[in-house]
Write an enzyme that holds these catalytic residues in place. Structure first.
Site, mmCIF file in Angstrom:
data_model
loop_
_atom_site.group_PDB
_atom_site.id
_atom_site.type_symbol
_atom_site.label_atom_id
_atom_site.label_comp_id
_atom_site.label_asym_id
_atom_site.label_seq_id
_atom_site.Cartn_x
_atom_site.Cartn_y
_atom_site.Cartn_z
ATOM 1 N N ALA A 34 0.662 -1.129 -0.258
ATOM 2 C CA ALA A 34 0.061 -0.167 0.023
ATOM 3 C C ALA A 34 0.912 1.412 0.006
ATOM 4 C CB ALA A 34 -0.950 -0.048 1.224
ATOM 5 N N GLU A 35 1.785 1.292 0.829
ATOM 6 C CA GLU A 35 2.762 2.423 0.974
ATOM 7 C C GLU A 35 3.547 2.774 -0.288
ATOM 8 O OE1 GLU A 35 1.476 0.749 4.727
ATOM 9 O OE2 GLU A 35 2.634 -0.174 3.276
ATOM 10 N N TYR A 104 1.935 -14.444 2.459
ATOM 11 C CA TYR A 104 2.924 -15.311 3.077
ATOM 12 C C TYR A 104 3.909 -14.100 3.579
ATOM 13 C CZ TYR A 104 0.980 -19.129 0.949
ATOM 14 O OH TYR A 104 -0.033 -20.242 0.239
ATOM 15 N N ARG A 167 -7.270 -4.441 7.283
ATOM 16 C CA ARG A 167 -6.855 -5.871 6.885
ATOM 17 C C ARG A 167 -7.262 -6.641 7.941
ATOM 18 N NH1 ARG A 167 -6.474 -3.431 2.891
ATOM 19 N NH2 ARG A 167 -4.719 -3.449 1.210
ATOM 20 N N GLY A 229 -17.789 7.607 -5.778
ATOM 21 C CA GLY A 229 -17.157 8.975 -5.569
ATOM 22 C C GLY A 229 -16.794 9.081 -4.026
ATOM 23 N N GLY A 256 -7.493 2.196 -3.930
ATOM 24 C CA GLY A 256 -7.438 2.987 -2.521
ATOM 25 C C GLY A 256 -6.098 3.738 -2.625
ATOM 26 N N ASP A 257 -5.218 3.035 -3.043
ATOM 27 C CA ASP A 257 -3.916 3.685 -2.723
ATOM 28 C C ASP A 257 -3.346 4.797 -3.950
ATOM 29 O OD1 ASP A 257 -3.179 1.950 -0.725
ATOM 30 O OD2 ASP A 257 -2.556 0.214 -2.243
#
Length: 317
Positions: A34-35, A104, A167, A229, A256-257
């Site tokens: 994500a980052e 993993y 998560r 939106g 989303g990222d």
């Protein structure tokens, strides 16, 4: 430095011969986290981004660092762990609305991050600290690292952008709710989805969620409503900004990222909030149209073409 972000990026394997892993004989190797998805999105838009993490002293870790560095991201604060491996995950894209991911990552190098791995002077150079709810779920030391990073940001007047990025597989719901609420109270700008807001506060109405997040501590709340939106809320204004229509969703992972990258980019460009959210919506939509977590993230030209072109005809041939 415009933005510093902290978190784990892993090697991703996607089946080639069949969408189901049980029938797959060949896989494509990609990267995802994500980052770094956000960092890549920002870098492609011309912003300077630094990433703090750990990788294993293995071929996957070397490939990962080479790739992220190649996307223009500063990796000088990424440490190599000689004992722990680089995390892996497998992604089955069965259809545009049915993606299954198997991680993993237990005991991975990034899960060994500690507050001692942070250099205050490095973080202090940035304007924004980007945090997700994934990193504190990896281990207690990662949780402490995130809190320490936020404390450094506060001490040096950085704005903290927090994407809960829930998560549930990583921790218990009770622990997740407690920590996400704790970090939300420390954030300046928060980017939850409606489902995440419902998980955190037990409320589904967007306007009530906006009020709850503001009361909890954030100064800006941008509430994602998927393809429809997003809403934004401050003490003085609130508005819904419609999303962009997409003909075909190829891979929704990373949307989303992309949205977060658009929001932070808009903040850095000092756009009005409505335009900031519009940019987030656009990049989120673009991300869904290409296979991979970050591959669909645009540069400035591609973004402007998507947002403002009046024709879908390809005239670049």
């Amino acid at each position: 430095m415009d933005v510093v972000t902290i978190g784990e990026t892993m090697v991703c394997f996607t089946p080639d011969s069949s969408p189901l892993m049980r029938y797959a004989h060949t896989y494509s190797q990609r990267f995802g986290g994500a980052e770094t998805n956000v960092a890549i999105g920002l870098s492609r838009l011309g912003h300077q981004v630094g990433w703090i993490s750990k990788a294993g002293n293995d071929e996957f870790g070397k490939a990962l660092l080479s790739f992220v560095r190649g996307e223009g991201i500063d990796v000088s604060q990424v440490k190599i762990d000689p004992h722990a491996p680089t995390g892996l995950y497998f992604k089955e894209v069965r259809s545009g609305d049915n993606v299954r991911v198997q991680y993993y990552r237990k005991g991975s190098a990034a899960s060994t991050l500690t507050p001692n791995d942070l250099e205050e002077a490095y973080i202090a150079k940035a304007k924004y600290l980007h945090i997700t709810g994934i990193t504190p779920a990896l281990s207690d030391s990662c949780y402490q690292t995130v809190l320490h990073a936020i404390a450094i940001a506060k001490a040096n007047r950085l704005k903290v952008v927090f994407d809960p990025n829930l998560r549930k597989k990583l921790w218990s719901e009770e622990k997740a709710r407690s920590v996400l609420l704790e970090i939300a109270a420390l954030a300046d700008i928060i980017l939850p989805g409606i489902d995440e807001g419902s998980f955190m506060f037990g409320e589904t109405d967007p306007e009530k969620l906006g009020e709850l997040f503001l009361q909890h501590g954030a100064s800006v709340v941008i509430l994602k409503a998927g393809a429809k939106g997003a809403y934004y809320f401050t003490e003085s204004e609130k508005q819904f900004v419609p999303g962009f229509s997409v003909k075909t969703v190829v891979d929704p992972v990373g949307a989303g990222d992309g949205f977060a990258a658009g929001i932070i980019s808009g903040l850095l460009d000092n756009l009005p909030l409505e335009k900031i959210v519009e940019r987030g919506n656009a990049i989120g939509a673009l991300a869904t149209q290409v296979m991979g977590d970050f591959e669909g993230l645009p540069d400035r030209f591609e973004l402007n073409q998507f947002m403002y072109s009046s024709s879908d005809e390809d005239v670049s041939r």
